[in-house]
Design a protein around this motif. Structure first.
Motif, PDB file in Angstrom:
ATOM      1  N   TYR A  32       0.811  -1.221   0.000  1.00  0.00           N
ATOM      2  CA  TYR A  32       0.000   0.000   0.000  1.00  0.00           C
ATOM      3  C   TYR A  32       0.848   1.276   0.000  1.00  0.00           C
ATOM      4  CZ  TYR A  32      -4.248  -2.829   0.552  1.00  0.00           C
ATOM      5  OH  TYR A  32      -5.269  -3.718   0.336  1.00  0.00           O
ATOM      6  N   GLY A  67     -12.088  -6.463   4.726  1.00  0.00           N
ATOM      7  CA  GLY A  67     -10.851  -6.417   3.952  1.00  0.00           C
ATOM      8  C   GLY A  67     -10.923  -5.239   3.002  1.00  0.00           C
ATOM      9  N   ASP A  89      -9.758  -3.940   8.085  1.00  0.00           N
ATOM     10  CA  ASP A  89      -8.609  -4.514   7.378  1.00  0.00           C
ATOM     11  C   ASP A  89      -7.458  -4.659   8.371  1.00  0.00           C
ATOM     12  OD1 ASP A  89      -7.958  -4.663   4.078  1.00  0.00           O
ATOM     13  OD2 ASP A  89      -6.210  -4.727   5.428  1.00  0.00           O
TER      14      ASP A  89
HETATM   15  C1  SAM Z   1      -6.674  -8.185  -2.486  1.00  0.00           C
HETATM   16  S1  SAM Z   1      -6.869  -7.007  -1.225  1.00  0.00           S
HETATM   17  C2  SAM Z   1      -8.488  -6.400  -1.515  1.00  0.00           C
HETATM   18  C3  SAM Z   1      -8.736  -5.055  -0.889  1.00  0.00           C
HETATM   19  C4  SAM Z   1     -10.124  -4.453  -1.172  1.00  0.00           C
HETATM   20  N1  SAM Z   1     -11.206  -5.339  -0.800  1.00  0.00           N
HETATM   21  C5  SAM Z   1     -10.257  -4.071  -2.634  1.00  0.00           C
HETATM   22  O1  SAM Z   1     -10.913  -4.807  -3.386  1.00  0.00           O
HETATM   23  O2  SAM Z   1      -9.681  -3.050  -3.018  1.00  0.00           O
HETATM   24  C6  SAM Z   1      -7.078  -8.010   0.207  1.00  0.00           C
HETATM   25  C7  SAM Z   1      -7.197  -7.216   1.501  1.00  0.00           C
HETATM   26  O3  SAM Z   1      -7.560  -8.069   2.569  1.00  0.00           O
HETATM   27  C8  SAM Z   1      -6.832  -7.740   3.726  1.00  0.00           C
HETATM   28  N2  SAM Z   1      -6.825  -8.926   4.582  1.00  0.00           N
HETATM   29  C9  SAM Z   1      -6.373 -10.162   4.268  1.00  0.00           C
HETATM   30  N3  SAM Z   1      -6.579 -11.011   5.299  1.00  0.00           N
HETATM   31  C10 SAM Z   1      -7.184 -10.279   6.281  1.00  0.00           C
HETATM   32  C11 SAM Z   1      -7.653 -10.592   7.585  1.00  0.00           C
HETATM   33  N4  SAM Z   1      -7.562 -11.835   8.082  1.00  0.00           N
HETATM   34  N5  SAM Z   1      -8.209  -9.608   8.309  1.00  0.00           N
HETATM   35  C12 SAM Z   1      -8.310  -8.350   7.812  1.00  0.00           C
HETATM   36  N6  SAM Z   1      -7.893  -8.009   6.580  1.00  0.00           N
HETATM   37  C13 SAM Z   1      -7.342  -8.961   5.820  1.00  0.00           C
HETATM   38  C14 SAM Z   1      -5.481  -7.298   3.185  1.00  0.00           C
HETATM   39  O4  SAM Z   1      -4.796  -6.474   4.082  1.00  0.00           O
HETATM   40  C15 SAM Z   1      -5.903  -6.551   1.928  1.00  0.00           C
HETATM   41  O5  SAM Z   1      -6.141  -5.188   2.188  1.00  0.00           O
END
Ligand code: SAM
Length: 188
Positions: free
Chosen positions: A9, A39, A60
């Protein structure tokens, strides 16, 4: 808590713009209620939905992503609350009208059971009349696994199951990509 996405990020708007298909669906959905974006990353969707008049909570585990999102919230005075946390520990689904998961499921072998478990928990915990909106990459058997997990409760109805492609050009590298995506929306 630091998420693995913290380093990614450093790139602004890493995933680009929200999918037009998602924005269109939500814009046309008549109820403007409370959205939970699980997320939410840098707020790609959460910010767009707050601008549309929804009260949004974004969770997130990337502190960097949440801080970037919160800066925009402050500037625009949006109804969006960003919280650093683990989506797998979240348990207040009954408080929301729409639960959004964008690019959160991959259903790779090592995470499959955990991800399916999360889908089932959300299905079972949301209130009647509420929506689950999931955007995933439409490759392999991901959509099939997702649909099976959603059908865990027979009372869900499908409002949308839409295939689309998403074109993205990385502003730093100029790298272009086209991804097959799918948006599935169910109502309990
Ligand atoms: C591929 S990105 C998608 C971000 C957003 N949903 C988008 O479409 O722009 C995946 C996101 O999930 C978060 N993430 C993954 N595992 C997580 C967890 N167990 N708890 C909270 N966030 C999580 C990551 O930090 C990341 O920001």
């Amino acid at each position: 808590m630091t998420g693995t996405y913290d380093k990614y990020y450093q790139t602004k708007d890493l995933f680009g713009e929200p999918y037009p298909e998602l924005v269109e669906f939500i814009s046309n959905y008549p109820k403007k209620g409370k959205v939970l974006d699980l997320g939410c990353g840098q707020g790609r969707d959460a910010i767009a939905l707050a601008r549309l008049g929804y009260a949004v909570t974004g969770i997130d585990n990337s502190k960097v992503g949440i801080e970037q999102m919160n800066k925009i919230v402050e500037i625009e005075n949006l109804n969006l609350y960003g919280q650093v946390g683990d989506i797998y520990s979240f348990d207040r689904y009954h408080e929301f009208d729409i639960v959004l998961l964008d690019s959160m499921f991959h259903f790779a072998k090592k995470d499959r059971e955990k991800e399916i478990g999360l889908v089932k928990r959300i299905v079972s915990d949301i209130r009647k009349g509420c929506l689950i909106v999931v955007c995933i990459q439409d490759t392999g058997d991901k959509a099939q696994i997702l649909n099976q997990a959603l059908d865990y409760e027979k009372e869900l109805s499908r409002l949308t199951d839409k295939k689309f492609t998403y074109s993205f050009e990385d502003s730093d590298t100029g790298h272009k990509s086209v991804t097959d995506c799918r948006m599935i929306v169910v109502e309990k």
